[in-house]
Design an enzyme around this catalytic site. Sequence first.
Site, PDB file in Angstrom:
ATOM      1  N   ASN A  11      19.273  50.527  33.905  1.00 27.44           N
ATOM      2  CA  ASN A  11      19.375  49.921  32.573  1.00 27.44           C
ATOM      3  C   ASN A  11      20.581  48.986  32.588  1.00 27.44           C
ATOM      4  OD1 ASN A  11      19.674  49.304  29.892  1.00 27.44           O
ATOM      5  ND2 ASN A  11      20.161  51.394  29.231  1.00 27.44           N
ATOM      6  N   TRP A  12      20.297  47.688  32.667  1.00 27.79           N
ATOM      7  CA  TRP A  12      21.399  46.716  32.815  1.00 27.79           C
ATOM      8  C   TRP A  12      22.112  46.439  31.494  1.00 27.79           C
ATOM      9  CZ3 TRP A  12      18.894  42.415  36.442  1.00 27.79           C
ATOM     10  CH2 TRP A  12      18.575  43.007  37.678  1.00 27.79           C
ATOM     11  N   LYS A  13      21.549  46.923  30.407  1.00 27.36           N
ATOM     12  CA  LYS A  13      22.134  46.698  29.071  1.00 27.36           C
ATOM     13  C   LYS A  13      22.400  45.207  28.845  1.00 27.36           C
ATOM     14  CE  LYS A  13      23.746  51.407  29.088  1.00 27.36           C
ATOM     15  NZ  LYS A  13      24.699  52.419  28.660  1.00 27.36           N
ATOM     16  N   HIS A  96      17.049  54.527  23.125  1.00 31.59           N
ATOM     17  CA  HIS A  96      18.335  54.772  23.798  1.00 31.59           C
ATOM     18  C   HIS A  96      19.369  55.100  22.719  1.00 31.59           C
ATOM     19  CE1 HIS A  96      22.063  54.017  25.942  1.00 31.59           C
ATOM     20  NE2 HIS A  96      21.371  54.166  27.061  1.00 31.59           N
ATOM     21  N   GLU A  98      22.261  54.157  22.235  1.00 27.84           N
ATOM     22  CA  GLU A  98      22.962  52.983  21.683  1.00 27.84           C
ATOM     23  C   GLU A  98      22.105  52.314  20.607  1.00 27.84           C
ATOM     24  OE1 GLU A  98      23.781  51.111  25.442  1.00 27.84           O
ATOM     25  OE2 GLU A  98      25.187  52.723  25.905  1.00 27.84           O
ATOM     26  N   GLU A 166      19.706  62.054  27.971  1.00 28.30           N
ATOM     27  CA  GLU A 166      21.018  61.445  28.149  1.00 28.30           C
ATOM     28  C   GLU A 166      21.981  61.971  27.086  1.00 28.30           C
ATOM     29  OE1 GLU A 166      20.750  57.366  30.215  1.00 28.30           O
ATOM     30  OE2 GLU A 166      20.240  57.042  28.123  1.00 28.30           O
ATOM     31  N   GLY A 172      28.487  56.389  30.039  1.00 26.37           N
ATOM     32  CA  GLY A 172      29.604  55.468  30.261  1.00 26.37           C
ATOM     33  C   GLY A 172      30.974  56.111  30.207  1.00 26.37           C
ATOM     34  N   SER A 211      26.439  58.675  33.196  1.00 23.87           N
ATOM     35  CA  SER A 211      27.453  58.663  34.262  1.00 23.87           C
ATOM     36  C   SER A 211      26.902  59.083  35.629  1.00 23.87           C
ATOM     37  CB  SER A 211      28.663  59.521  33.874  1.00 23.87           C
ATOM     38  OG  SER A 211      29.325  58.933  32.768  1.00 23.87           O
ATOM     39  N   GLY A 233      25.836  51.796  34.085  1.00 21.50           N
ATOM     40  CA  GLY A 233      26.882  51.050  34.790  1.00 21.50           C
ATOM     41  C   GLY A 233      26.647  50.883  36.283  1.00 21.50           C
TER      42      GLY A 233
END
Length: 249
Positions: A11-13, A96, A98, A166, A172, A211, A233
């Site tokens: 997931n490159w966000k 997600h 976020e 998650e 992160g 993470s 990440g």
Amino acid sequence: MTGQPPLIVGNWKMNGTVESAVSLARKISIEALDVFADLVLCPPYLFLPFVETVLKGSPVRLGAQNCHGQEKGAFTGEVSPMMLKDVGCSCVILGHSERRQFFHETGRGVQKKAVLALKYALTPIICLGESFEDYDQGRTRNVLKQQIETSFPEVWEGEEIILAYEPIWAIGTGKTPTPEEVQDVHHFLKGSLRELYGEKGEDVPLLYGGSVKAENASTFLNLEDVDGVLVGGASLDAKSFLDIARSAS
Ligand code: PGA
């Protein structure tokens, strides 16, 4: 893990440029045949057609990070599952944390998107996870059960659908639950999916995310009820993403 290749989703966000996205996808696709894992890359919307060109002919699948819950219409700034399919996506990350946290997405909203994604033969990767407070107070199972009940389609015909667990506090932060905790939660998730869909619910692949790095990936991938990982990440660097994929073999 069952002997099946694990699923490693990047997931490159909201990161990168067209150039960096193309370069990252190229490095990963070149090595993809040498790893015992199924790989999925989820770049930002704008980069999807560019990355698709790079991935053409490789086994690496293309995914998006979100979609709208309607097919088309007056929804300024939104992207529909039909459009994602049109540019070559085969999966889409939904719900997600976020998105739930910063864009106020609800379980029912995620469910609507998932149903529409399936209609367009896109695999929904539905994310669930508890806050640190819920974890600390021992409410993880209740929160996850409620999220499954609201976010997963009520009716499921057995199409590919994926669950990503998650914990919000692990995303992160460099913190992770212990492998025992992850196994315990995944076992619980399996049971909850069985309650929802009957025996076939057990076939829904379960990813762990939060993470995940090359250094800890094998600890999670070796767990009985973990079928893959969702990586944020560490998916922005080809070597670390590929090392995670290699750690499964
Ligand atoms: P992280 O993110 O690997 O950077 O913790 C995971 C995710 O948000 O999917």
